[in-house]
Design a protein around this motif. Structure first.
Motif, PDB file in Angstrom:
ATOM      1  N   ILE A 219       0.724  -1.370  -0.002  1.00 58.23           N
ATOM      2  CA  ILE A 219      -0.152   0.093   0.149  1.00 58.23           C
ATOM      3  C   ILE A 219       0.854   1.121   0.059  1.00 58.23           C
ATOM      4  CG2 ILE A 219      -1.435   1.443   1.466  1.00 58.23           C
ATOM      5  CD1 ILE A 219      -2.522  -1.364   2.570  1.00 58.23           C
ATOM      6  N   GLU A 220       0.568   2.329  -0.923  1.00 60.84           N
ATOM      7  CA  GLU A 220       1.271   3.440  -0.805  1.00 60.84           C
ATOM      8  C   GLU A 220       0.229   4.684  -0.517  1.00 60.84           C
ATOM      9  OE1 GLU A 220       3.614   2.788  -4.538  1.00 60.84           O
ATOM     10  OE2 GLU A 220       5.047   4.045  -3.421  1.00 60.84           O
ATOM     11  N   VAL A 221       0.670   5.393   0.422  1.00 56.41           N
ATOM     12  CA  VAL A 221      -0.532   6.479   0.747  1.00 56.41           C
ATOM     13  C   VAL A 221       0.164   7.944   0.814  1.00 56.41           C
ATOM     14  CG1 VAL A 221      -2.211   5.239   1.888  1.00 56.41           C
ATOM     15  CG2 VAL A 221      -0.075   6.220   3.371  1.00 56.41           C
ATOM     16  N   ALA A 222      -0.201   8.922   0.453  1.00 51.93           N
ATOM     17  CA  ALA A 222       0.189  10.344   0.713  1.00 51.93           C
ATOM     18  C   ALA A 222       0.238  10.567   2.126  1.00 51.93           C
ATOM     19  CB  ALA A 222      -0.744  11.362  -0.146  1.00 51.93           C
ATOM     20  N   GLY A 223       1.396  10.955   2.854  1.00 50.32           N
ATOM     21  CA  GLY A 223       1.516  11.421   4.122  1.00 50.32           C
ATOM     22  C   GLY A 223       1.112  12.815   4.621  1.00 50.32           C
ATOM     23  N   ASP A 224       0.441  13.607   3.460  1.00 50.68           N
ATOM     24  CA  ASP A 224       0.229  14.960   3.882  1.00 50.68           C
ATOM     25  C   ASP A 224      -1.328  15.056   4.515  1.00 50.68           C
ATOM     26  OD1 ASP A 224      -0.748  14.299   1.578  1.00 50.68           O
ATOM     27  OD2 ASP A 224      -0.690  16.404   0.680  1.00 50.68           O
ATOM     28  N   GLY A 225      -1.789  16.100   5.208  1.00 49.74           N
ATOM     29  CA  GLY A 225      -2.859  16.237   5.868  1.00 49.74           C
ATOM     30  C   GLY A 225      -2.986  15.903   7.100  1.00 49.74           C
ATOM     31  N   PRO A 226      -4.377  15.743   7.926  1.00 49.28           N
ATOM     32  CA  PRO A 226      -4.394  15.449   9.110  1.00 49.28           C
ATOM     33  C   PRO A 226      -3.962  13.865   9.470  1.00 49.28           C
ATOM     34  CG  PRO A 226      -6.348  16.524   8.278  1.00 49.28           C
ATOM     35  CD  PRO A 226      -5.451  16.432   7.127  1.00 49.28           C
ATOM     36  N   VAL A 227      -3.841  13.605  10.567  1.00 49.35           N
ATOM     37  CA  VAL A 227      -3.289  12.335  11.005  1.00 49.35           C
ATOM     38  C   VAL A 227      -4.568  11.408  10.795  1.00 49.35           C
ATOM     39  CG1 VAL A 227      -3.094  10.742  13.134  1.00 49.35           C
ATOM     40  CG2 VAL A 227      -1.808  13.065  12.583  1.00 49.35           C
ATOM     41  N   GLY A 228      -5.774  11.762  11.041  1.00 48.01           N
ATOM     42  CA  GLY A 228      -6.827  11.034  10.679  1.00 48.01           C
ATOM     43  C   GLY A 228      -6.974  10.637   9.395  1.00 48.01           C
ATOM     44  N   SER A 229      -6.895  11.490   8.419  1.00 46.31           N
ATOM     45  CA  SER A 229      -7.181  11.400   7.187  1.00 46.31           C
ATOM     46  C   SER A 229      -6.066  10.307   6.405  1.00 46.31           C
ATOM     47  CB  SER A 229      -7.387  12.425   6.064  1.00 46.31           C
ATOM     48  OG  SER A 229      -6.562  13.510   6.723  1.00 46.31           O
ATOM     49  N   ILE A 230      -4.788  10.462   6.955  1.00 44.75           N
ATOM     50  CA  ILE A 230      -3.726   9.359   6.537  1.00 44.75           C
ATOM     51  C   ILE A 230      -4.170   7.899   6.988  1.00 44.75           C
ATOM     52  CG2 ILE A 230      -1.380   8.868   6.518  1.00 44.75           C
ATOM     53  CD1 ILE A 230      -0.908  11.857   7.194  1.00 44.75           C
ATOM     54  N   THR A 231      -4.737   7.923   8.287  1.00 43.86           N
ATOM     55  CA  THR A 231      -5.170   6.594   8.736  1.00 43.86           C
ATOM     56  C   THR A 231      -6.209   6.190   8.028  1.00 43.86           C
ATOM     57  OG1 THR A 231      -4.588   7.433  10.948  1.00 43.86           O
ATOM     58  CG2 THR A 231      -5.781   5.347  10.654  1.00 43.86           C
ATOM     59  N   ALA A 232      -7.212   6.976   7.692  1.00 39.65           N
ATOM     60  CA  ALA A 232      -8.407   6.479   6.686  1.00 39.65           C
ATOM     61  C   ALA A 232      -7.915   5.765   5.561  1.00 39.65           C
ATOM     62  CB  ALA A 232      -9.371   7.972   6.690  1.00 39.65           C
ATOM     63  N   ARG A 233      -7.020   6.725   4.945  1.00 36.88           N
ATOM     64  CA  ARG A 233      -6.323   6.347   3.604  1.00 36.88           C
ATOM     65  C   ARG A 233      -5.704   4.781   3.800  1.00 36.88           C
ATOM     66  NH1 ARG A 233      -2.866  11.429   2.974  1.00 36.88           N
ATOM     67  NH2 ARG A 233      -4.729  12.993   2.680  1.00 36.88           N
ATOM     68  N   ILE A 234      -4.920   4.543   4.840  1.00 36.05           N
ATOM     69  CA  ILE A 234      -4.269   3.434   4.933  1.00 36.05           C
ATOM     70  C   ILE A 234      -5.551   2.247   5.322  1.00 36.05           C
ATOM     71  CG2 ILE A 234      -2.809   1.737   6.529  1.00 36.05           C
ATOM     72  CD1 ILE A 234      -1.099   4.288   7.058  1.00 36.05           C
ATOM     73  N   LEU A 235      -6.643   2.693   5.990  1.00 33.65           N
ATOM     74  CA  LEU A 235      -7.441   1.353   6.269  1.00 33.65           C
ATOM     75  C   LEU A 235      -8.215   1.092   5.039  1.00 33.65           C
ATOM     76  CD1 LEU A 235      -8.517   2.683  10.001  1.00 33.65           C
ATOM     77  CD2 LEU A 235      -7.276   0.581   9.165  1.00 33.65           C
ATOM     78  N   ALA A 236      -8.653   2.302   4.287  1.00 33.54           N
ATOM     79  CA  ALA A 236      -9.547   1.931   3.109  1.00 33.54           C
ATOM     80  C   ALA A 236      -8.327   0.872   2.176  1.00 33.54           C
ATOM     81  CB  ALA A 236      -9.698   3.161   2.380  1.00 33.54           C
ATOM     82  N   ALA A 237      -7.439   1.183   2.001  1.00 34.25           N
ATOM     83  CA  ALA A 237      -6.533   0.451   1.224  1.00 34.25           C
ATOM     84  C   ALA A 237      -6.359  -1.094   1.712  1.00 34.25           C
ATOM     85  CB  ALA A 237      -5.119   0.952   1.147  1.00 34.25           C
ATOM     86  N   VAL A 238      -6.335  -1.232   2.897  1.00 38.24           N
ATOM     87  CA  VAL A 238      -6.436  -2.525   3.678  1.00 38.24           C
ATOM     88  C   VAL A 238      -7.682  -3.190   3.385  1.00 38.24           C
ATOM     89  CG1 VAL A 238      -6.567  -3.574   5.961  1.00 38.24           C
ATOM     90  CG2 VAL A 238      -4.570  -2.041   5.709  1.00 38.24           C
ATOM     91  N   ASP A 239      -8.618  -2.550   3.466  1.00 37.20           N
ATOM     92  CA  ASP A 239     -10.005  -3.131   3.156  1.00 37.20           C
ATOM     93  C   ASP A 239     -10.211  -3.303   1.841  1.00 37.20           C
ATOM     94  OD1 ASP A 239     -11.517  -3.196   5.596  1.00 37.20           O
ATOM     95  OD2 ASP A 239     -12.508  -1.302   5.350  1.00 37.20           O
ATOM     96  N   ARG A 240      -9.828  -2.639   0.871  1.00 42.95           N
ATOM     97  CA  ARG A 240      -9.797  -3.098  -0.634  1.00 42.95           C
ATOM     98  C   ARG A 240      -9.103  -4.279  -0.684  1.00 42.95           C
ATOM     99  NH1 ARG A 240      -9.615   2.355  -1.827  1.00 42.95           N
ATOM    100  NH2 ARG A 240      -7.434   2.517  -2.011  1.00 42.95           N
ATOM    101  N   LEU A 241      -7.683  -4.432  -0.227  1.00 47.39           N
ATOM    102  CA  LEU A 241      -7.073  -5.530  -0.571  1.00 47.39           C
ATOM    103  C   LEU A 241      -7.391  -6.878   0.098  1.00 47.39           C
ATOM    104  CD1 LEU A 241      -3.379  -4.223   0.014  1.00 47.39           C
ATOM    105  CD2 LEU A 241      -4.229  -4.626  -2.176  1.00 47.39           C
ATOM    106  N   SER A 242      -8.235  -6.652   1.335  1.00 47.07           N
ATOM    107  CA  SER A 242      -8.831  -7.708   1.994  1.00 47.07           C
ATOM    108  C   SER A 242      -9.973  -8.400   1.143  1.00 47.07           C
ATOM    109  CB  SER A 242      -9.215  -7.419   3.446  1.00 47.07           C
ATOM    110  OG  SER A 242      -8.262  -6.820   4.140  1.00 47.07           O
TER     111      SER A 242
END
Ligand code: ADP
Length: 246
Positions: A219-242
Motif C-alpha cells: 500500500i502506498e499513501v500520501a503522508g500530507d494532511g491531518p493524521v486521521g485522514s492518513i489513517t483513513a487512507r491506509i485502512l481503506a486500502a487494507v479493506d480493498r486488498l482484504s
C-alpha cells in the motif's frame, strides 16, 4: 495508490478476519523516510487493531536510556544517524516478537530497514506459518516537508508529548505545555544528520520496499494532511486488498 499484486507472491496466507466482535488483525510493516509519520500512524493502527506497536527506534532508545549492553553498543551509531548492525537488530526484534502479545499481529515501525532484515523476517513468518495477513505500507512526503518536520521536532522527556516549533509550537518556547519540563531535540534530528538518514534510506531501505512490493500486500499513501485522514487512507486500502483476497 496501492499496487496490484499477484496472489501467489503474497506471504500472507489468510484474509483479514472481519467480525463484529473482533477487529481485523494482521501485521503492518510501515515504511517512509524519517519524519513521514510512521510512529503516529503506528500508534493509531495499534489502538484500532488491538495489536502492539513495535518501534525499533523506540526500543533502541530505551536501551540507550538504561545503558544496557545493547544501548551502549548502539548509542554512537544512532547519534551519527547510521544503521545499527543487522545481527543486533534481528536479535532485538526476535526477542520482542516472541512475546505472546504479537500472536494476532503487530505494527512494525522502523523494521526491516535492510534486505538482510527483510529476508530474515519473511523467512521467520513463513516458518511460523503465521495466520494473519501482512501489509507493507509506504507513507510518502517530499524531502523538504520532512526536513522541516524533523528539525522542528521537540520532545518532553517526562510525558513524551511531541511538539513542532513550526507547526505545533508549545505555548511557552522550550517548555512542555502539560508539565513545564524543558523540551529536548533528538540528537539525530539535526539537519546534517537528517540528510544523512535520508541518504542511507535511499541506499538501503528503498530496495527493501521493492522487496515487499512483490511479496506482501503493498500500500502506498500520501503522508500530507491531518493524521486521521492518513489513517483513513491506509485502512481503506487494507479493506480493498482484504476484499480482493477474501
Ligand atoms: P527514523 O524513522 O525517524 O529514522 P527511528 O526512531 O525509526 O527514526 O530510528 C532511529 C535510529 O535507530 C536509526 O537512525 C538507526 O540508527 C536505528 N534503527 C532503528 N531501526 C533500525 C533498523 N531496523 N536497522 C538498523 N538501525 C535501526
Amino acid at each position: 495508490m496501492e499496487s496490484p499484486m499477484h496472489p501467489a507472491q503474497m506471504v500472507s496466507v489468510r484474509p483479514v478476519r472481519k467480525t463484529a466482535a473482533k477487529p481485523p488483525v494482521g501485521m503492518v510493516l510501515l515504511f517512509g523516510l524519517p519524519g513521514a509519520g510512521k510512529g503516529t500512524q503506528a500508534k493509531e493502527l495499534s489502538k484500532m487493531w488491538g495489536v502492539p506497536h513495535i518501534s525499533t527506534g523506540d526500543l533502541l532508545r530505551i536501551n540507550v536510556a538504561h545503558m544496557t549492553p545493547l544501548g551502549r553498543a548502539v548509542k554512537n551509531i544512532m547519534d551519527r544517524g547510521e544503521l545499527v548492525p543487522d545481527s543486533l537488530m534481528k536479535e532485538m526484534v526476535e526477542a520482542r516478537l516472541q512475546k505472546s502479545d504479537t500472536a494476532r499481529g503487530c505494527i512494525l515501525d522502523g523494521f526491516p530497514r535492510t534486505l538482510d532484515q527483510a529476508s530474515w523476517l519473511i523467512e521467520r513468518l513463513t516458518t511460523l506459518r503465521v495466520s494473519f495477513p501482512i501489509f507493507a505500507v509506504r507513507i510518502h512526503l517530499s524531502r523538504n516537508q520532512l526536513l522541516r518536520r524533523i528539525t522542528g521536532r521537540r520532545h518532553c522527556s517526562l510525558c513524551q508529548t511531541t511538539f513542532n516549533i513550526y507547526e505545533n509550537p508549545p505555548k511557552r518556547e522550550g517548555f512542555c505545555d502539560l508539565d513545564n519540563t524543558a523540551l529536548s531535540q533528538r540528537p539525530d534530528d539535526t539537519e546534517a544528520i537528517v540528510k544523512k538518514r535520508f541518504e542511507l534510506d535511499a541506499a538501503l531501505t528503498a530496495p527493501v520496499i521493492e522487496y515487499f512490493r512483490t511479496r506482501t500486500q503493498f500500500i502506498e499513501v500520501a503522508g500530507d494532511g491531518p493524521v486521521g485522514s492518513i489513517t483513513a487512507r491506509i485502512l481503506a486500502a487494507v479493506d480493498r486488498l482484504s476484499l480482493v483476497q477474501a
